[in-house]
Motif scaffolding. Structure first.
Motif, PDB file in Angstrom:
ATOM      1  N   GLU A   1       9.424  58.229  22.323  1.00  0.00           N
ATOM      2  CA  GLU A   1       9.592  56.776  22.303  1.00  0.00           C
ATOM      3  C   GLU A   1       8.341  56.076  22.832  1.00  0.00           C
ATOM      4  N   GLU A   2       7.730  56.637  23.872  1.00  0.00           N
ATOM      5  CA  GLU A   2       6.519  56.028  24.436  1.00  0.00           C
ATOM      6  C   GLU A   2       5.354  56.108  23.453  1.00  0.00           C
ATOM      7  N   TYR A   3       5.218  57.232  22.769  1.00  0.00           N
ATOM      8  CA  TYR A   3       4.171  57.358  21.747  1.00  0.00           C
ATOM      9  C   TYR A   3       4.384  56.328  20.637  1.00  0.00           C
ATOM     10  N   ILE A   4       5.636  56.196  20.202  1.00  0.00           N
ATOM     11  CA  ILE A   4       5.955  55.254  19.115  1.00  0.00           C
ATOM     12  C   ILE A   4       5.655  53.822  19.547  1.00  0.00           C
ATOM     13  N   GLN A   5       6.041  53.484  20.787  1.00  0.00           N
ATOM     14  CA  GLN A   5       5.772  52.128  21.288  1.00  0.00           C
ATOM     15  C   GLN A   5       4.271  51.876  21.376  1.00  0.00           C
TER      16      GLN A   5
ATOM     17  N   GLY B   1       0.081  46.936  15.749  1.00  0.00           N
ATOM     18  CA  GLY B   1       0.763  45.685  15.418  1.00  0.00           C
ATOM     19  C   GLY B   1       1.791  45.833  14.320  1.00  0.00           C
ATOM     20  N   ILE B   2       2.566  46.930  14.362  1.00  0.00           N
ATOM     21  CA  ILE B   2       3.581  47.191  13.327  1.00  0.00           C
ATOM     22  C   ILE B   2       4.931  47.427  13.993  1.00  0.00           C
ATOM     23  N   ASN B   3       5.999  47.408  13.186  1.00  0.00           N
ATOM     24  CA  ASN B   3       7.321  47.652  13.764  1.00  0.00           C
ATOM     25  C   ASN B   3       7.506  49.135  14.082  1.00  0.00           C
ATOM     26  N   LYS B   4       8.564  49.433  14.818  1.00  0.00           N
ATOM     27  CA  LYS B   4       8.751  50.798  15.323  1.00  0.00           C
ATOM     28  C   LYS B   4       9.105  51.798  14.225  1.00  0.00           C
ATOM     29  N   ILE B   5       9.670  51.330  13.133  1.00  0.00           N
ATOM     30  CA  ILE B   5       9.998  52.249  12.023  1.00  0.00           C
ATOM     31  C   ILE B   5       8.709  52.787  11.408  1.00  0.00           C
ATOM     32  N   LYS B   6       7.767  51.866  11.126  1.00  0.00           N
ATOM     33  CA  LYS B   6       6.474  52.293  10.575  1.00  0.00           C
ATOM     34  C   LYS B   6       5.703  53.133  11.601  1.00  0.00           C
ATOM     35  N   ALA B   7       5.804  52.724  12.897  1.00  0.00           N
ATOM     36  CA  ALA B   7       5.107  53.462  13.955  1.00  0.00           C
ATOM     37  C   ALA B   7       5.642  54.883  14.066  1.00  0.00           C
TER      38      ALA B   7
ATOM     39  N   ASN C   1       6.876  56.688  11.603  1.00  0.00           N
ATOM     40  CA  ASN C   1       6.337  57.463  10.470  1.00  0.00           C
ATOM     41  C   ASN C   1       4.916  57.934  10.759  1.00  0.00           C
ATOM     42  N   ILE C   2       4.105  57.018  11.314  1.00  0.00           N
ATOM     43  CA  ILE C   2       2.722  57.379  11.619  1.00  0.00           C
ATOM     44  C   ILE C   2       2.677  58.427  12.726  1.00  0.00           C
ATOM     45  N   PHE C   3       3.578  58.288  13.711  1.00  0.00           N
ATOM     46  CA  PHE C   3       3.620  59.281  14.794  1.00  0.00           C
ATOM     47  C   PHE C   3       3.947  60.660  14.238  1.00  0.00           C
ATOM     48  N   ARG C   4       4.932  60.736  13.340  1.00  0.00           N
ATOM     49  CA  ARG C   4       5.318  62.038  12.767  1.00  0.00           C
ATOM     50  C   ARG C   4       4.143  62.676  12.010  1.00  0.00           C
ATOM     51  N   GLU C   5       3.369  61.836  11.302  1.00  0.00           N
ATOM     52  CA  GLU C   5       2.221  62.347  10.549  1.00  0.00           C
ATOM     53  C   GLU C   5       1.085  62.808  11.461  1.00  0.00           C
TER      54      GLU C   5
END
Length: 694
Positions: A406-410, A417-423, A425-429
């Motif tokens: 959660e901290e990485y995503i935040q 500057g994106i919402n947490k859903i997009k964040a 996806n980027i974190f998983r990649e």
């Protein structure tokens, strides 16, 4: 001369005395030491001095500021006795003592079974131990026997294990030895070393005699026993001392002061030196056993009665949430009168984090400007601060500290500057890459290069596949989304690259933080608005780096302390910058009184909470029994505690009402947890409004 008034300290009178002494010394301000109870008073007093009357910089300081300067200047006198390694003292930041003592408690607890009869967390035990150390330093009692003193005052000591109290003293010895070994000092050690080492040194006394002719102290009710020792030295070397104050505003349980001992000292001296102190002036000495003095001075009903008309309303709600709504409704109503906003303070009991959050959240929704003096929150609970701490820990390659998904995503959400859903996806990649940043540079370099190549090839390949499946109608929309996605991954890549390049330059954490903020974070949507909190993180990091350099902590511990122990705070300079005609102040009663604020419209929140008058005697801490005025081994009873609570409640009401014009009190029948809520504070308010003695 001790001049004790029955009203709030008259700054004009104190300033007049200072101006008079400046004239006597032909403008040589350096010959007059002026100790004030609060840093905020320094500017007020300086403004009251005629600039044409002095030729040197005025020596107007708080007691703590003064002793810190003296310790630095005369450290060689102390280091000779202590055999310290370095020639200058290292001041450790406020966050460090709690961390160091907690680590010690944890170690002793699990290695040797310490504190086995205490169910509290190691962090809570650490706070109690440090509280005892601070109290003993201020009270000028033996810092190494605080646990022993507290044990003998327990009414049920026959049923208690004595070990936890002696273990308290062992931890204090271990902690202070660690600091002395590294020539490091915190607040209680500074007070202890100044009082026990410097003030007893004849060479230092001669230095004081040469430098100063007068000592002025503005608040007798805020003089600690340790500061009284300085007064005694000034008298011993034949210098004049002038002390002013208001004994109706005594908060010694909160500030670790001992008014009984101070007044007793002056009552033993020539009575002509004591003015306006009522019956005490006619006594050769004060019968000063077991808190009996509190009946003789402090705020009485006759002192409070003239203020009763200032309490306009006392609102009572059934439920806690209803009370919060009422507070917000009243605040909104006040905020409509522009001239009242900057004169309004919402005062909440200490430790009311949920209440503070709901009030601030409600004010934001209503568009009402405010500033808070709360110190209840860890600095990492601020989103921008935590983001900076995470990125810096990654930069430092600290494998000792872990961050949640959660901290990485935040972090990604804020930086890009994106919402947490997009964040997400980027974190998983990029999860593998982010988590391998902690590796050594050589290994990180190969993982970094390989990961970037694969990520971009796959990512762009997926985009091409998806674009061929789109119908023409949606191509334009999806192209925009695709471009944004590519830009986001590219920005994340740049952030990782900054970490990589900064490592090659071997930058300090604080320098990396500073560069990262100015190059990346300040450009974000809310970057400028969060500059203050980011500055605090950077400053704390610098202080911790200094502590690591002198060996008090290890380098890898810096990130852990930043995340878990550094608290948000607001100093008097910051308070001055925050205050304004367009902001409502949110604070606690003790901070409000101590900071010398003057806001005529006061909203007292949650008056049914006992935290307005918190418990004094706790499991292994009790500042009252550590006073010089407290009789050795006398049992501290429930009656003593209740008497003190009432005494401090009256003084608190007096101090708050004295600076008020309109007061609106709020209470709920039930607490946040659903229990019936009834406190001494609420009873006192109702009785005062009904003209019944309290």
């Amino acid at each position: 001369m001790a001049e004790i008034t029955t009203k709030q300290t008259n700054l004009k009178k104190v300033s007049e005395k200072y101006n008079e002494l400046i004239k006597q010394k032909s403008g040589k301000c350096s010959k007059i030491l002026f100790l004030v109870s609060d840093g905020k008073l320094i500017e007020k007093i300086k403004k009251s001095i005629n600039i044409n009357t002095y030729i040197e910089e005025p020596q107007i300081l708080t007691y703590i500021s003064f002793i810190m300067k003296e310790l630095e200047k005369y450290w060689t006198l102390i280091s000779k006795e202590l055999k310290s390694i370095k020639g200058i003292p290292n001041n450790i930041p406020y966050s460090l003592p709690e961390y160091i003592i907690t680590e010690m408690v944890e170690n002793f607890r699990y290695k040797y079974g310490y504190f086995e009869d205490i169910t509290g967390t190691s962090e809570n035990i650490s706070k109690s131990i440090y509280s005892n150390l601070k109290s003993a330093a201020y009270m000028n009692t033996d810092i190494y026997s605080t646990g022993e003193k507290i044990y003998y005052t327990k009414k049920n000591k026959e049923n208690l294990e004595r070990f936890s109290y002696t273990q308290n003293d062992e931890i204090i010895k271990e902690y202070t030895d660690k600091l002395i070994e590294k020539s490091a000092i915190d607040l209680p050690m500074a007070i202890y070393l100044y009082t026990e080492k410097l003030l007893k040194n004849e060479e230092y006394k001669k230095s004081l005699a040469k430098r100063y002719d007068y000592l002025i102290i503005d608040s007798i009710e805020k003089i600690s026993n340790a500061e009284l020792e300085l007064v005694k030295v000034f008298e011993y070397i034949g210098k004049e001392v002038f002390i002013y104050g208001d004994i109706s505003a005594d908060f010694s349980a909160i500030y670790n002061f001992d008014l009984d001992n101070i007044v007793e000292y002056y009552s033993r001296k020539n009575n002509s030196e004591i003015k306006n102190i009522g019956n005490l002036a006619y006594m050769d000495s004060i019968e000063n056993k077991n808190l009996s003095n509190h009946k003789k001075y402090g705020a009485k009903y006759k002192d409070l009665k003239p203020f009763s008309s200032r309490i306009k309303e006392c609102y009572q709600s059934q439920l806690y949430t209803e009370m919060i709504d009422d507070i917000l409704y009243k605040t909104e109503k006040i905020a409509k009168e522009a001239e009242k906003i900057g004169k309004t303070a919402i005062i909440i009991p200490p430790g009311s984090g949920i209440l503070l959050h709901r009030i601030t959240d409600g004010l934001k929704k209503r568009g009402i400007n405010y500033f808070s003096t709360s110190t209840d929150f860890k600095i990492s609970q601020h989103r921008y601060a935590n983001m900076l701490i995470i990125i810096t820990a990654l930069y430092a390659g600290n494998s000792e500290i872990e961050f949640s998904t959660e901290e990485y995503i935040q972090m990604i959400s804020l930086v890009l500057g994106i919402n947490k859903i997009k964040a997400n996806n980027i974190f998983r990649e990029n999860e593998t890459l982010l988590k391998t940043i902690v590796l050594e540079n050589t290994e990180f370099e190969s993982v970094y290069c390989e990961s970037r190549e694969i990520t971009f090839d796959n990512f762009l390949g997926n985009i091409e596949d998806k674009s061929t499946e789109m119908d023409e109608e949606n191509i334009e929309i999806n192209k925009k989304d695709i471009n944004n996605s590519v830009e986001n991954v590219y920005n994340l890549d740049l952030i990782i690259e900054k970490i990589y390049l900064a490592r090659k330059k071997n930058l300090k954490r604080s320098e990396f933080m500073r560069r990262f903020y100015t190059e990346v974070l300040i450009a974000l949507e809310n970057g400028i608005e969060n500059i203050e909190i980011c500055k605090k993180v950077i400053i704390e990091c610098e202080k911790l780096e200094e502590a690591a350099e002198c060996g008090v902590i290890e380098d890898f511990e810096i990130d852990k302390i930043l995340k878990g122990y550094v608290r948000d705070y607001i100093g008097f300079r910051e308070l001055k910058n925050s205050e304004g005609d367009d902001k409502i102040m949110i604070t606690t009663p003790f901070y409000y009184i101590n900071s010398m604020c003057d806001r005529g419209v006061q909203i007292w929140a949650d008056c049914g909470s006992n935290m307005w008058n918190p418990k004094i005697a706790k499991e292994i801490s009790n500042p009252v029994v550590l006073r010089k005025s407290y009789e050795e081994k006398h049992i501290f009873t429930d009656i003593d505690e209740e008497m003190l609570k009432k005494y401090y409640m009256n003084n608190q009401l007096y101090s708050l009402l004295d600076s008020s014009e309109e007061v609106y009190a709020f209470k709920s029948d039930y607490s946040l947890n659903g229990y019936l809520s009834e406190s001494m504070m609420y009873t006192s308010i109702i009785n005062l409004m009904d003209n019944e003695e309290i």
